[in-house]
Design an enzyme around this catalytic site. Structure first.
Site, PDB file in Angstrom:
ATOM      1  N   HIS A 137       0.830  -1.209   0.000  1.00 41.72           N
ATOM      2  CA  HIS A 137       0.000   0.000   0.000  1.00 41.72           C
ATOM      3  C   HIS A 137       0.865   1.261   0.000  1.00 41.72           C
ATOM      4  O   HIS A 137       0.754   2.114  -0.878  1.00 41.72           O
ATOM      5  CB  HIS A 137      -0.902  -0.040   1.238  1.00 41.72           C
ATOM      6  CG  HIS A 137      -1.778   1.160   1.400  1.00 41.72           C
ATOM      7  ND1 HIS A 137      -3.132   1.128   1.151  1.00 41.72           N
ATOM      8  CD2 HIS A 137      -1.505   2.422   1.788  1.00 41.72           C
ATOM      9  CE1 HIS A 137      -3.643   2.328   1.371  1.00 41.72           C
ATOM     10  NE2 HIS A 137      -2.670   3.143   1.767  1.00 41.72           N
ATOM     11  N   GLU A 138       1.724   1.362   1.007  1.00 39.64           N
ATOM     12  CA  GLU A 138       2.541   2.574   1.125  1.00 39.64           C
ATOM     13  C   GLU A 138       3.485   2.711  -0.067  1.00 39.64           C
ATOM     14  O   GLU A 138       3.801   3.818  -0.501  1.00 39.64           O
ATOM     15  CB  GLU A 138       3.328   2.573   2.438  1.00 39.64           C
ATOM     16  CG  GLU A 138       2.454   2.532   3.698  1.00 39.64           C
ATOM     17  CD  GLU A 138       1.358   3.588   3.722  1.00 39.64           C
ATOM     18  OE1 GLU A 138       1.513   4.645   3.095  1.00 39.64           O
ATOM     19  OE2 GLU A 138       0.319   3.328   4.367  1.00 39.64           O
ATOM     20  N   HIS A 179       1.787   4.641  -2.789  1.00 42.19           N
ATOM     21  CA  HIS A 179       1.864   6.097  -2.605  1.00 42.19           C
ATOM     22  C   HIS A 179       3.236   6.598  -3.059  1.00 42.19           C
ATOM     23  O   HIS A 179       3.352   7.611  -3.736  1.00 42.19           O
ATOM     24  CB  HIS A 179       1.687   6.453  -1.130  1.00 42.19           C
ATOM     25  CG  HIS A 179       0.278   6.372  -0.635  1.00 42.19           C
ATOM     26  ND1 HIS A 179      -0.767   6.999  -1.272  1.00 42.19           N
ATOM     27  CD2 HIS A 179      -0.252   5.770   0.462  1.00 42.19           C
ATOM     28  CE1 HIS A 179      -1.890   6.779  -0.589  1.00 42.19           C
ATOM     29  NE2 HIS A 179      -1.604   6.033   0.460  1.00 42.19           N
TER      30      HIS A 179
HETATM   31 ZN   LIG Z   1      -2.893   5.230   1.983  1.00 46.21          ZN
END
Ligand SMILES: [Zn+2]
Length: 709
Positions: A501-502, A505
């Protein structure tokens, strides 16, 4: 969105993105020759010179940065030429470079490596920064120029990104109070000052409460049921706390979750879980109840001053959802099937308790424990049997391999670069042909100096300076399971997902392309780049590349992979319910008419009763430690994770249709969505990638929430 992990994206750092191409301020350098912010960094890739940055350097650098940006703004205002896009909008976009650079480093350390001195400093700098933003946002002459360009925009025939930048600049002024009279502007300044202090205090209290609690175990018998890895970690924690020979569990998620999952000692589970969900609600000096009410009251007054019904209306105007009614209807559509599923799950857990003649009613501190039992029974899937296949380094290599397959990226470790803590790993990211893409900092394990959760931010966002790309410096900060004396860091499947997830980003930061520094990312689209990455985490083709036993190197057996897959719908009622409950609580707070008059506990209880939340489930965040909405940037925006999930599930369908490593689809996703992220309306970008607006069905399928017809 993660199951048990808080996930932040420090968007605020990038609202005024950092960069460092302009020379450091001369005057200040003469006065403070030791301050590394006042001279060229002189580091490889121009990363911040962490080795030389000390606490006392921030305040003078921030004060100087404020002065410099103010001077740049004054110059725009004083320009005798009539306002144009270039001399006003582009010039404004280019102002404040030095301040952005300093505050990016400062903000990152506040979150990832803070100390008492830095915390005290935040109480000084928060109101300074708030006042500075107001000095720009409420500058009438500046607004006059922006408005003149905006009013004449149709004649300018601007490109897409320029028009978007102009419209956002204008709207930011209006939202910042530019159309208010003097009296109203003065009040707005007061409210912003008050809010800046309240949110800092809220965050401090949550950190203090998290660090204040320790479950100290002295009798080995009280470790009953715990896997050796969890006990070893607790022994390490005890050692660090000066309690050699004992075991310490904390209410940091990596310490608490295994205890709740495995401990046979129900009373201790209760003690630990209560300490967690009573954070900030213990009527002590760290209590956040009144602070939460005050934050809501101030936000509401500010919203109404600016002409909105409430803070939710103010926030949502900038999001894809646009209005609260649409968010509420969307949450309701998901809540109904979720509650049905959660009730079924509670009944199944109660059945396990009854079968064992437990003689008690399922409570919140039992959920993880009996869920783990049931998981083992139904899928023979045991978290501690999985962890050996998810050594942190291997997972990292797996993500690198995925980025290689999709985008051709290469990652080169740069152990010599300055870092703010010895735990931090630094990589250079290159394109397939060796061109430099950017730098990535990764900081994996919990520390007392680090905020809970996981997030991605950075020290510099990419932009163009005289036609040349200034590359970005991105970062990922997590709180993953630490290595122990006997084993490397072996992470849970939740943590694996959080890592992917990170990383998503970080990729959008690394890929970012745009002529201007300013980005305006709709909060409810910001999780698209991150959440889409989670879809790859447990794909068998990728697992084969990275999920290797940390001792034997054996690839995770097909049987285990199949079990992970089959169990993916397991406990989704709980996961979705605790998340939706928190989202609904967020919307309730930010549409509340009279916050001063309520009792926080009663209010929470009423909101939960209205939706019929079962008592065995606590909202993922109760108000008093809901940092996302009270001190982070997710006010009236916690729903954004699942709104974005509609996008990422639909987007991932495109990969499934063409093959999950399809380079053409990946290139289209990169150029249409990731590179120009925040430079245009997100739906337009999405449609360019997908050929159509997203459908909700893939999300419902993924979570097992389809309404059976
Ligand atoms: Zn997030």
């Amino acid at each position: 969105m993660k199951r048990y992990a808080a996930v932040f994206f420090l968007l605020s750092l990038f609202l005024a993105p950092a960069m460092r191409s302009s020379p450091a301020p001369r005057q200040a350098a003469l006065l403070a020759p030791d301050n590394p912010f006042f001279k060229p960094y002189g580091t490889p890739f121009n990363v911040p010179p962490f080795d030389f940055i000390k606490n006392e350097h921030f305040l003078p650098a921030i004060e100087e940065g404020i002065k410099l940006e103010q001077a740049e703004v004054d110059a725009i205002v004083a320009n005798p030429e009539p306002p144009t896009f270039e001399n006003t909008i582009a010039a404004l976009d280019h102002a404040g470079i030095f301040l952005s650079e300093v505050t990016a480093v400062y903000g990152a350390l506040q979150g990832a490596n803070t100390n008492k001195e830095l915390q005290a400093l935040a109480r000084k700098t928060a109101p300074l920064m708030a006042a500075h933003r107001d000095n720009i946002g409420l500058n009438e002459k500046l607004f006059g120029r922006v408005k003149a360009v905006y009013d004449g925009r149709n004649a300018l025939k601007l490109d897409r990104d320029r028009l978007f930048l102009l419209e956002n600049a204008y709207r930011d002024f209006v939202r910042g109070g530019a159309l208010l009279d003097e009296h109203q502007k003065a009040r707005l300044r007061e409210l912003n000052q008050e809010l800046s202090l309240l949110t800092v205090k809220f965050g401090e209290n949550v950190l203090a409460e998290t660090n204040a609690f320790k479950l100290v175990i002295e009798d080995r018998a009280d470790l009953a049921g715990l896997p050796p890895s969890a006990a070893a970690m607790a022994a390490e924690t005890a050692k660090q706390a000066g309690l050699d020979g004992k075991w310490v569990f904390t209410i940091q998620v990596p310490s608490m979750t295994p205890f709740l999952q495995y401990s046979e000692k129900r009373a201790l589970r209760e003690k630990l879980h209560r300490a967690y969900f009573m954070k900030g609600d213990r009527d002590n000096e760290n209590d956040n109840k009144d602070i939460a009410k005050k934050i809501i009251a101030v936000r509401r007054e500010r919203a109404r001053l600016l002409g909105y019904d409430d803070h939710a209306a103010f926030v949502l105007e900038n999001n894809m959802a646009k209005i609260s009614a649409r968010v509420n209807a969307f949450l309701k559509q998901l809540w109904e099937p979720t509650l049905v599923k959660a009730r079924e799950e509670a009944a199944a857990l109660q059945a396990v308790i009854d079968r064992q003649n437990g003689g008690f009613k399922l409570a919140s501190w039992d959920w993880w424990y009996y869920t783990e039992k049931l998981r083992q029974e139904k899928y023979a899937l045991d978290d501690s049997a999985l962890r050996p296949y998810f050594k942190l380094d291997n997972v990292r290599q797996g993500i690198f391999a995925l980025c290689g397959k999709l985008y051709g990226l290469q990652f080169i470790e740069q152990p010599g670069l300055p870092r703010y803590h010895p735990d931090v790993q630094v990589f250079e990211v290159q394109e397939a042909d060796g061109r430099h893409t950017g730098i990535l900092y990764m900081d994996f394990h919990p520390r007392e100096s680090k905020r809970a959760g996981a997030w991605s931010g950075g020290f510099r966002r990419a932009y163009y300076e005289n036609g040349k790309r200034v590359p970005p410096v991105a970062s990922i900060v997590c709180n993953f399971t630490r290595p122990t004396a006997d084993a490397p860091s072996l992470i849970s499947t939740d943590e694996v997902e959080t890592f992917f997830h990170e990383f998503g980003h970080a990729l959008s930061t690394l890929f970012s392309q745009g002529r201007y520094r300013g980005r305006s990312v709709a909060r409810d689209s910001v999780e698209l780049p991150s959440q889409i990455m989670e879809h790859w985490a447990f794909e068998p083709e990728l697992l084969a590349l990275y999920a290797k036993h940390y001792k034997t190197g054996e690839v995770i057996p097909a049987g285990l992979v199949e079990k992970i897959e089959k169990s993916s719908l397991f406990n989704q009622g709980f996961v979705t319910a605790e998340y939706l409950a928190a989202s609904i609580l967020d919307m309730a707070w930010h549409t509340l008419a009279n916050p001063a008059a309520i009792d926080v506990r009663d209010f929470e209880n009423k909101v939960m009763a209205d939706i019929g939340l079962i008592p065995e489930i606590v909202p993922r965040y109760r108000s008093t430690y809901f940092s996302h909405i009270f001190s982070g940037g997710y006010a009236a925006g916690y729903y954004a994770y699942i709104w974005s999930e509609v996008l990422d599930c639909d987007a991932y369908e495109a990969f499934k249709e063409k093959g999950i490593f399809d380079r053409t689809t990946a290139l289209s996703f990169r150029t249409n969505v990731l590179e120009p992220f925040g430079t245009e309306e997100p739906m337009a970008q999405y449609v360019r990638f997908r050929g159509a607006e997203p459908k909700i069905d893939p999300l419902l399928r993924k979570r097992g929430l389809e309404v059976k017809k």
